[in-house]
Motif scaffolding. Structure first.
Motif, PDB file in Angstrom:
ATOM      1  N   ARG A   1      -6.495  -4.029   1.343  1.00 20.19           N
ATOM      2  CA  ARG A   1      -7.497  -3.567   0.370  1.00 20.19           C
ATOM      3  C   ARG A   1      -8.006  -2.163   0.684  1.00 20.19           C
ATOM      4  O   ARG A   1      -8.329  -1.405  -0.238  1.00 20.19           O
ATOM      5  CB  ARG A   1      -8.665  -4.552   0.311  1.00 20.19           C
ATOM      6  N   ASP A   2      -8.078  -1.817   1.970  1.00 17.49           N
ATOM      7  CA  ASP A   2      -8.628  -0.513   2.346  1.00 17.49           C
ATOM      8  C   ASP A   2      -7.631   0.617   2.142  1.00 17.49           C
ATOM      9  O   ASP A   2      -7.995   1.789   2.313  1.00 17.49           O
ATOM     10  CB  ASP A   2      -9.076  -0.539   3.805  1.00 17.49           C
ATOM     11  N   ARG A   3      -6.405   0.290   1.777  1.00 17.78           N
ATOM     12  CA  ARG A   3      -5.371   1.315   1.644  1.00 17.78           C
ATOM     13  C   ARG A   3      -4.849   1.428   0.212  1.00 17.78           C
ATOM     14  O   ARG A   3      -3.887   2.154  -0.035  1.00 17.78           O
ATOM     15  CB  ARG A   3      -4.212   1.003   2.595  1.00 17.78           C
TER      16      ARG A   3
ATOM     17  N   TRP B   1       0.782  -1.238   0.000  1.00 18.06           N
ATOM     18  CA  TRP B   1       0.000   0.000   0.000  1.00 18.06           C
ATOM     19  C   TRP B   1       0.812   1.284   0.000  1.00 18.06           C
ATOM     20  O   TRP B   1       0.232   2.381  -0.148  1.00 18.06           O
ATOM     21  CB  TRP B   1      -0.940   0.026   1.203  1.00 18.06           C
TER      22      TRP B   1
END
Length: 254
Positions: free
Chosen positions: A82-84, A56
């Motif tokens: 995934r969130d970054r 990330w």
């Protein structure tokens, strides 16, 4: 087969564009600089179908949004981050496979630098894009993971065939060589390689990719279980992860 187009960007990153010759499918390994990547694609006359993110950090995902907007490409990245990761469409984790046309990459989860870091191993072609897990004569800092995690990750990469070509994300080799000599100065292969690296950089040449055979012989971070290196660290018979942790601590302060 894969064509690999490598180019410098930002201060010390490398960009990698890969093209499957059978199908014309093109992927970018990470996106350190959207403008530089787009210019390279334009010069080559290549489209962009995929972005394969290793982790990330902004110098690896910073161009995702701009490139996705222009090329309508699919963004693939590690499930644990995934969130970054901007614009992510598909998550991958240990054991998954990513196809770049007819070329197939196996995904390995390699925590240490970050907790979700993955590498993309085109085993049939003996090529691997290792992000910031492994560098020429070095390895990534332990920003999120532990020495035990990183040693386990590097040990898995170390088991690949000697001829495996390793595409590292940064040009850190000269600095890494100086540190390696400080802990493994009796290693004749390392001394010879350090001289060659100095000559390469004086000529303006990249030192990436490297090979696994070369790294096994000269990279102290892959040799934390070597008796001679442990003796040089004054850590005889230490658990390899402990010796690795000491190497990483010394490199961070070097």
């Amino acid at each position: 087969m894969l064509q690999v187009h490598q180019f410098p960007c930002l201060s010390d990153n490398y960009g990698f564009l890969i093209r499957d010759e059978a199908t014309g499918t093109v992927a970018s390994i990470d996106t350190p600089d959207a403008g530089a990547i787009a210019r390279q694609l334009d010069d080559l006359g290549w489209p962009l179908h995929l972005i394969l993110n290793t982790h990330w950090h902004p110098d690896h995902v910073g161009g995702n949004a701009q490139l996705k907007q222009r090329f309508d490409c699919e963004v693939v990245g590690p499930a644990g981050e995934r969130d970054r990761i901007p614009g992510i469409d598909r998550v991958v984790d240990e054991g998954d496979v990513v196809d770049v046309g007819a070329s197939r990459a196996q995904v390995l989860h390699t925590p240490g630098h970050t907790l979700g870091h993955v590498v993309y191993h085109f085993a049939d072609q003996q090529r691997a894009f290792v992000g910031d897990t492994l560098f020429a004569m070095g390895c990534g800092r332990l920003f999120e993971g532990s020495a035990e995690q990183m040693w386990a990750s590097l040990s898995r990469l170390r088991a690949w065939p000697d001829a495996t070509r390793l595409y590292c994300a940064h040009e850190y080799t000269q600095a890494n060589a100086r540190f390696a000599l400080s802990v493994d100065g009796e290693n004749s292969a390392l001394r010879a390689r350090a001289r060659e690296v100095d000559a390469q950089r004086a000529r303006g040449e990249p030192t990436v990719p490297t090979t696994l055979a070369l790294e096994r012989a000269t990279n102290p971070f892959l040799r934390a279980d070597d008796a001679a290196l442990q003796a040089a660290l004054d850590m005889p018979d230490a658990p390899p992860a402990s010796a690795f942790g000491e190497l990483r601590r010394r490199k961070d302060a070097f």
